[in-house]
Write a protein that holds these residues in place. Sequence first.
Motif, mmCIF file in Angstrom:
data_model
loop_
_atom_site.group_PDB
_atom_site.id
_atom_site.type_symbol
_atom_site.label_atom_id
_atom_site.label_comp_id
_atom_site.label_asym_id
_atom_site.label_seq_id
_atom_site.Cartn_x
_atom_site.Cartn_y
_atom_site.Cartn_z
ATOM 1 N N PHE A 179 0.843 -1.186 0.000
ATOM 2 C CA PHE A 179 0.000 0.000 0.000
ATOM 3 C C PHE A 179 0.880 1.239 0.000
ATOM 4 O O PHE A 179 1.998 1.226 0.548
ATOM 5 C CB PHE A 179 -0.893 0.027 1.252
ATOM 6 N N LYS A 180 0.362 2.282 -0.627
ATOM 7 C CA LYS A 180 1.070 3.565 -0.588
ATOM 8 C C LYS A 180 0.143 4.609 0.036
ATOM 9 O O LYS A 180 -1.029 4.711 -0.363
ATOM 10 C CB LYS A 180 1.513 4.011 -1.978
ATOM 11 N N TRP A 181 0.687 5.326 1.012
ATOM 12 C CA TRP A 181 -0.106 6.328 1.722
ATOM 13 C C TRP A 181 0.561 7.682 1.568
ATOM 14 O O TRP A 181 1.793 7.817 1.707
ATOM 15 C CB TRP A 181 -0.176 5.942 3.210
ATOM 16 N N LYS A 182 -0.252 8.693 1.256
ATOM 17 C CA LYS A 182 0.275 10.043 1.033
ATOM 18 C C LYS A 182 0.516 10.729 2.379
ATOM 19 O O LYS A 182 -0.362 10.732 3.233
ATOM 20 C CB LYS A 182 -0.729 10.872 0.221
ATOM 21 N N ILE A 183 1.713 11.332 2.524
ATOM 22 C CA ILE A 183 1.976 12.164 3.717
ATOM 23 C C ILE A 183 2.364 13.560 3.232
ATOM 24 O O ILE A 183 2.370 13.816 2.026
ATOM 25 C CB ILE A 183 3.100 11.541 4.592
ATOM 26 N N GLY A 184 2.619 14.469 4.177
ATOM 27 C CA GLY A 184 2.970 15.823 3.769
ATOM 28 C C GLY A 184 1.756 16.615 3.324
ATOM 29 O O GLY A 184 1.867 17.638 2.663
ATOM 30 N N VAL A 185 0.571 16.113 3.692
ATOM 31 C CA VAL A 185 -0.671 16.827 3.334
ATOM 32 C C VAL A 185 -1.198 17.574 4.564
ATOM 33 O O VAL A 185 -1.397 18.788 4.539
ATOM 34 C CB VAL A 185 -1.755 15.852 2.798
ATOM 35 N N ASP A 186 -1.374 16.838 5.664
ATOM 36 C CA ASP A 186 -1.838 17.441 6.931
ATOM 37 C C ASP A 186 -0.636 17.748 7.828
ATOM 38 O O ASP A 186 0.513 17.478 7.474
ATOM 39 C CB ASP A 186 -2.772 16.450 7.654
ATOM 40 N N THR B 191 2.509 -7.046 5.295
ATOM 41 C CA THR B 191 2.151 -5.890 4.451
ATOM 42 C C THR B 191 3.404 -5.059 4.196
ATOM 43 O O THR B 191 4.294 -4.985 5.050
ATOM 44 C CB THR B 191 1.144 -4.981 5.193
ATOM 45 N N LYS B 192 3.466 -4.464 3.011
ATOM 46 C CA LYS B 192 4.522 -3.478 2.739
ATOM 47 C C LYS B 192 3.838 -2.118 2.635
ATOM 48 O O LYS B 192 2.827 -1.985 1.920
ATOM 49 C CB LYS B 192 5.242 -3.809 1.429
ATOM 50 N N LEU B 193 4.381 -1.123 3.325
ATOM 51 C CA LEU B 193 3.789 0.210 3.300
ATOM 52 C C LEU B 193 4.795 1.213 2.733
ATOM 53 O O LEU B 193 5.963 1.226 3.132
ATOM 54 C CB LEU B 193 3.386 0.632 4.725
ATOM 55 N N ARG B 194 4.329 1.987 1.767
ATOM 56 C CA ARG B 194 5.140 3.059 1.169
ATOM 57 C C ARG B 194 4.535 4.392 1.605
ATOM 58 O O ARG B 194 3.310 4.519 1.654
ATOM 59 C CB ARG B 194 5.115 2.965 -0.357
ATOM 60 N N LEU B 195 5.381 5.374 1.891
ATOM 61 C CA LEU B 195 4.908 6.707 2.273
ATOM 62 C C LEU B 195 5.355 7.668 1.189
ATOM 63 O O LEU B 195 6.533 7.706 0.841
ATOM 64 C CB LEU B 195 5.504 7.106 3.627
#
Length: 336
Positions: free
Chosen positions: A149-156, A176-180
């Motif tokens: 999964f890829k999760w967007k950061i740097g928004v809030d 699970t593999k998590l991408r930021l």
Amino acid sequence: MTNDYRFEFRPYQRRFLRSLTTNHGKWDIREGIILRLTDETLRVGWGEIAPISWFGSETLEQVLDFCRQLPGEITDETIFSIPDELPACQFGFESAWEWGSWKWGNEFFSMPNAQCPMPNAQSFSALLPFGEAALNQWETLWQKGYRTFKWKIGVDAIADELKIFESLTRILPASTKLRLDANGGLSYEEANLWLRTCDNLKANAELPLEIEFIEQPLPVEQFQQMLELSTSYETAIALDESVATLKQLAACHQQGWREIFVIKPGIVGSPSRLRKFCHQHQIDTVFSSVLETAIGRLAALQIAAELSRNNRAIGFGIDHFFEQEETWFQTLWNDL
Ligand SMILES: O=C(O)CCC(=O)C1=CC=C[C@@H](O)[C@@H]1C(=O)O
Ligand SMILES: [Mg+2]
């Protein structure tokens, strides 16, 4: 395909089912061009030009200007002399030129309801919505078979995102593999805090979750700082906006980048020149969508299949972004 082609093109607009919110802002509508080349034997090749100007490609206006100034009959020479300032055009025209040589291309368009064959979900990374919506969206995608999964950061605010991140790493299943993906939206201090947090999680033996990488933590102009960060933490860093075009890719490699390169075939430029670069330099690649239609995706998946290394999931798990593809495409195709 042979040397002379009838050239036709059609602009399109397609609203996402759900906007894509990143540090670049909110993106609601994908606009692009579908092009068709027909050779003297009446063989057809399809291509898509799907620019993302805020990412570093040409603008849609520049694409339209380029297509409009072309004659109705073009040649190989036209296709392979498209300037480097038009990387999305290079991709679209060259993909159409190659189209006939793929197994998928003809199947997809010869049968009325052919499904574009997609490798299983495990080979794909799924985009989670930004913010706390990720906490309940991941399960639907997990049931579809996604394991990356890829999760967007740097928004809030970073404090809020770190809190959500902490919950996310607790509820996501083992393996699970998590991408930021920060889309260049962090400050130098925030990037250090994220990388330190991920390293600390990594050190936590009970935590089976893998933080695969942090994507584009800093803006493009802070390459040297990212190069320095890449040697200061366990957690890997992937460049995306910094390597959006072949020219940038080669420059970052030349300046010493050896961690991960996110490649968006739809905007990087000429597929034949990309293949040459990747074969020559054996870089660590993650292939990524530009949220294109099935035409562009087929061409991009073909390139990802040829050039992916290190068994990294490809960033094309965006099916929840669009309504059903086939019906939409038949309508558009019939108009062409
Ligand atoms: O790479 C993926 O996993 C999916 C595609 C994706 O994340 C993006 C596609 C297009 C524009 C960007 O906002 C975003 C990205 O930054 O990679
Ligand atoms: Mg990215």
